[in-house]
Design a protein around this motif. Sequence first.
Motif, PDB file in Angstrom:
ATOM      1  N   ASP A   1      37.116  26.697  57.984  1.00 40.45           N
ATOM      2  CA  ASP A   1      36.657  28.134  58.281  1.00 40.45           C
ATOM      3  C   ASP A   1      37.885  28.713  59.033  1.00 40.45           C
ATOM      4  O   ASP A   1      38.379  28.417  59.732  1.00 40.45           O
ATOM      5  N   ASP A   2      38.400  29.855  57.894  1.00 37.69           N
ATOM      6  CA  ASP A   2      39.893  30.308  58.730  1.00 37.69           C
ATOM      7  C   ASP A   2      39.852  31.738  58.859  1.00 37.69           C
ATOM      8  O   ASP A   2      39.638  32.412  57.845  1.00 37.69           O
ATOM      9  N   PRO A   3      39.818  32.389  60.082  1.00 38.13           N
ATOM     10  CA  PRO A   3      39.614  33.716  60.062  1.00 38.13           C
ATOM     11  C   PRO A   3      40.835  34.348  59.553  1.00 38.13           C
ATOM     12  O   PRO A   3      41.998  33.973  59.418  1.00 38.13           O
ATOM     13  N   ALA A   4      40.630  35.646  59.129  1.00 39.69           N
ATOM     14  CA  ALA A   4      41.500  36.178  58.550  1.00 39.69           C
ATOM     15  C   ALA A   4      42.063  37.309  59.706  1.00 39.69           C
ATOM     16  O   ALA A   4      41.963  37.376  60.739  1.00 39.69           O
ATOM     17  N   GLY A   5      43.371  37.849  59.214  1.00 40.30           N
ATOM     18  CA  GLY A   5      43.940  38.857  60.093  1.00 40.30           C
ATOM     19  C   GLY A   5      45.187  39.691  59.475  1.00 40.30           C
ATOM     20  O   GLY A   5      45.343  39.687  58.139  1.00 40.30           O
ATOM     21  N   PHE A   6      45.480  40.708  60.218  1.00 40.18           N
ATOM     22  CA  PHE A   6      46.567  41.597  59.842  1.00 40.18           C
ATOM     23  C   PHE A   6      48.154  40.980  60.231  1.00 40.18           C
ATOM     24  O   PHE A   6      48.038  41.147  61.532  1.00 40.18           O
ATOM     25  N   TRP A   7      49.092  41.105  59.474  1.00 38.29           N
ATOM     26  CA  TRP A   7      50.287  40.667  59.918  1.00 38.29           C
ATOM     27  C   TRP A   7      51.324  41.632  59.500  1.00 38.29           C
ATOM     28  O   TRP A   7      51.197  42.468  58.443  1.00 38.29           O
ATOM     29  N   VAL A   8      52.470  41.657  60.258  1.00 38.61           N
ATOM     30  CA  VAL A   8      53.520  42.511  60.083  1.00 38.61           C
ATOM     31  C   VAL A   8      54.938  41.801  60.069  1.00 38.61           C
ATOM     32  O   VAL A   8      54.811  40.835  60.779  1.00 38.61           O
ATOM     33  N   HIS A   9      55.999  42.642  59.840  1.00 33.20           N
ATOM     34  CA  HIS A   9      57.152  42.002  59.940  1.00 33.20           C
ATOM     35  C   HIS A   9      57.516  42.217  61.580  1.00 33.20           C
ATOM     36  O   HIS A   9      57.126  43.171  62.196  1.00 33.20           O
ATOM     37  N   PRO A  10      58.374  41.343  62.078  1.00 34.80           N
ATOM     38  CA  PRO A  10      58.952  41.846  63.419  1.00 34.80           C
ATOM     39  C   PRO A  10      59.433  43.000  63.631  1.00 34.80           C
ATOM     40  O   PRO A  10      59.328  43.449  64.806  1.00 34.80           O
TER      41      PRO A  10
ATOM     42  N   PRO B   1      56.947  48.695  63.580  1.00 36.61           N
ATOM     43  CA  PRO B   1      56.722  49.825  64.774  1.00 36.61           C
ATOM     44  C   PRO B   1      55.488  49.522  65.490  1.00 36.61           C
ATOM     45  O   PRO B   1      54.985  49.875  66.519  1.00 36.61           O
ATOM     46  N   TRP B   2      54.550  48.828  64.482  1.00 35.58           N
ATOM     47  CA  TRP B   2      53.186  48.730  65.009  1.00 35.58           C
ATOM     48  C   TRP B   2      52.880  47.456  65.917  1.00 35.58           C
ATOM     49  O   TRP B   2      53.491  46.359  65.531  1.00 35.58           O
ATOM     50  N   LYS B   3      52.432  47.600  67.314  1.00 35.30           N
ATOM     51  CA  LYS B   3      52.052  46.623  68.087  1.00 35.30           C
ATOM     52  C   LYS B   3      50.876  46.044  68.118  1.00 35.30           C
ATOM     53  O   LYS B   3      50.374  44.872  68.409  1.00 35.30           O
ATOM     54  N   ASN B   4      49.634  47.016  67.379  1.00 34.14           N
ATOM     55  CA  ASN B   4      48.304  46.465  67.602  1.00 34.14           C
ATOM     56  C   ASN B   4      47.552  47.411  66.322  1.00 34.14           C
ATOM     57  O   ASN B   4      48.284  48.083  65.769  1.00 34.14           O
TER      58      ASN B   4
ATOM     59  N   ALA C   1      45.597  49.575  66.886  1.00 32.20           N
ATOM     60  CA  ALA C   1      45.551  50.992  67.146  1.00 32.20           C
ATOM     61  C   ALA C   1      46.419  51.672  66.490  1.00 32.20           C
ATOM     62  O   ALA C   1      46.651  53.001  65.967  1.00 32.20           O
ATOM     63  N   ASP C   2      47.733  51.330  66.694  1.00 29.18           N
ATOM     64  CA  ASP C   2      48.996  51.957  66.159  1.00 29.18           C
ATOM     65  C   ASP C   2      48.881  51.861  64.670  1.00 29.18           C
ATOM     66  O   ASP C   2      49.236  52.880  64.043  1.00 29.18           O
ATOM     67  N   LEU C   3      48.438  50.865  63.921  1.00 32.74           N
ATOM     68  CA  LEU C   3      48.506  50.868  62.512  1.00 32.74           C
ATOM     69  C   LEU C   3      47.248  52.000  62.105  1.00 32.74           C
ATOM     70  O   LEU C   3      47.642  52.740  60.996  1.00 32.74           O
ATOM     71  N   ALA C   4      46.284  52.063  62.827  1.00 32.41           N
ATOM     72  CA  ALA C   4      45.150  53.134  62.522  1.00 32.41           C
ATOM     73  C   ALA C   4      45.842  54.490  62.700  1.00 32.41           C
ATOM     74  O   ALA C   4      45.446  55.370  61.952  1.00 32.41           O
TER      75      ALA C   4
ATOM     76  N   ILE D   1      57.046  36.460  61.786  1.00 32.29           N
ATOM     77  CA  ILE D   1      56.062  37.455  61.457  1.00 32.29           C
ATOM     78  C   ILE D   1      55.233  37.784  62.833  1.00 32.29           C
ATOM     79  O   ILE D   1      55.333  36.847  63.646  1.00 32.29           O
ATOM     80  N   ARG D   2      54.625  38.773  62.934  1.00 29.15           N
ATOM     81  CA  ARG D   2      53.709  39.228  63.987  1.00 29.15           C
ATOM     82  C   ARG D   2      52.442  39.446  63.490  1.00 29.15           C
ATOM     83  O   ARG D   2      51.981  39.951  62.401  1.00 29.15           O
ATOM     84  N   CYS D   3      51.159  38.997  64.389  1.00 26.67           N
ATOM     85  CA  CYS D   3      49.857  39.263  63.948  1.00 26.67           C
ATOM     86  C   CYS D   3      49.372  40.374  64.810  1.00 26.67           C
ATOM     87  O   CYS D   3      49.431  40.473  66.068  1.00 26.67           O
ATOM     88  N   LEU D   4      48.795  41.430  64.233  1.00 25.00           N
ATOM     89  CA  LEU D   4      48.204  42.644  65.047  1.00 25.00           C
ATOM     90  C   LEU D   4      46.750  42.232  65.362  1.00 25.00           C
ATOM     91  O   LEU D   4      46.220  42.994  66.192  1.00 25.00           O
ATOM     92  N   GLY D   5      46.055  41.436  64.726  1.00 30.35           N
ATOM     93  CA  GLY D   5      44.651  41.050  65.333  1.00 30.35           C
ATOM     94  C   GLY D   5      44.195  39.712  64.458  1.00 30.35           C
ATOM     95  O   GLY D   5      44.339  40.071  63.188  1.00 30.35           O
ATOM     96  N   GLN D   6      43.502  39.237  64.891  1.00 26.52           N
ATOM     97  CA  GLN D   6      42.532  38.208  64.283  1.00 26.52           C
ATOM     98  C   GLN D   6      41.354  38.477  64.103  1.00 26.52           C
ATOM     99  O   GLN D   6      40.517  38.830  65.258  1.00 26.52           O
ATOM    100  N   ALA D   7      40.503  38.461  63.070  1.00 20.96           N
ATOM    101  CA  ALA D   7      39.204  38.788  62.710  1.00 20.96           C
ATOM    102  C   ALA D   7      37.956  37.427  63.056  1.00 20.96           C
ATOM    103  O   ALA D   7      37.052  37.389  62.572  1.00 20.96           O
ATOM    104  N   GLY D   8      38.487  36.552  63.795  1.00 18.78           N
ATOM    105  CA  GLY D   8      37.176  35.671  64.347  1.00 18.78           C
ATOM    106  C   GLY D   8      36.546  36.021  65.422  1.00 18.78           C
ATOM    107  O   GLY D   8      36.613  37.010  65.963  1.00 18.78           O
TER     108      GLY D   8
END
Length: 322
Positions: A159-168, A171-174, A176-179, A254-261
Motif C-alpha cells: 500500500d503506497d500513499p500518493a503525493g504531489f511532487w515538483v521540481h526543486p 516556487p511552491w514549498k507546500n 498552501a502555496d500551490l492552492a 525532486i521535492r514532495c509537497l505532501g504525502q496522502a497517507g
Amino acid sequence: MPLSPVPRHSALPAAVPEGWTRGARLAQAATKYGPGGDHAVTSRRDRRRPRLARGGPRPVHWPLARPIEVFVPFPAGGGVDTMVRGIVASVAPRLPGSRFVVTNRPGAGGQLGFEANFNAAPDGYTLGAATNTAMNAISIERAPRYRPAEFTWIANVVDDPAGFWVHPDSPWKNLADLAAAAKQQPEAFGVGTAGVGSDDHILQIAFENATGTRLIHIPYNGTGPTLRDLLGGRLPIGSFNMGEGIGLLREGRIRCLGQAGPQRWSEMPDVPTFREQGLDILGGSARGSPARPASRPRSATRCGRPSARRSPTRPSLPNPPG
C-alpha cells in the motif's frame, strides 16, 4: 491346398482371403496387431516397462512446460514495474524449475495490461499486476474486456500513499502555496498522472474539491513518463506515490509537497501529510498480483500465494509505506 487354422494363441488372424500368400498374411497381421494397431498385443514384460521406454511422452506439469508471463499494465520504471520485478526475483527460487518473463503492456490507464491478463489462456502460465484504484475506476467509467471480481487474487503486496511532487526550482514549498497559485490562475497548471482513474488522478480531484481550485489533468501511460517530464521542467506538478519518488527525493532532484497517507512515512519523515496541512485527504495505491479467472490450474495458486508471502523485503530497498 487350403490354409490350416492359426494356432489358438497366435497373434495372426484365424482366416485370410483365399489366394493370399503367407507374406501377405503376415503383413496384414503386423498392421492390425502390431504396435499402434487396433488390436495391438503386448507382453507382460512390455507392460512393466516405463512409459518413456515405450516411446510415449512424459507429462510436464506446471510450472515447467514454458515461462510464466507476468503482465505489467504500466511502463518500465514505475512503482508497479519495480514491485513485479522484485517479487519475481524472490518467488522464482521458491518454484523450482520455473521461469518468468515480465511484459510491460501500458496504455489506457492500465486497461490494456488488465485485459491481456484477464483474457489469457487459463493454464496458469499468465499472471499480472494491478493497482486497485485504476482497475476498478476503469470498469466504472467504461466497459473494458475484464471484470475485476472474476480475477483470482494471489497477493496484495504494498500500500503506497500518493503525493504531489515538483521540481526543486518550483516556487511552491507546500500545498498552501500551490492552492494559492491555482486560485489566482485557474486551469493554468498541469498535473501529470499515471492515467484517467488512477489513484494519482483521484488525488488531484480530491485536492481541487478541497481547495476550490482547478488544475489541468495530463494523463500519461504510467509514472515513468511523468517523472521524465517533471525532471525536465516540462511538467509543473507530478502526482504519484511515495515509493516511486523516494529515490529522486534523496538525490535532491525532486521535492514532495505532501504525502496522502494517514501519517508520515518513516522513510520520509520531513514530508508532511495532506491532513497536517489542513486538507482532509487520504489516497494511495494498493498494488498486488491477480491471475486469470478461476479456471486456471489450482497448483499455480497453491504455490504462488505461499511463495509471495515468504518473499523477503530486499535490504537494498526501503520498507514499503503500507
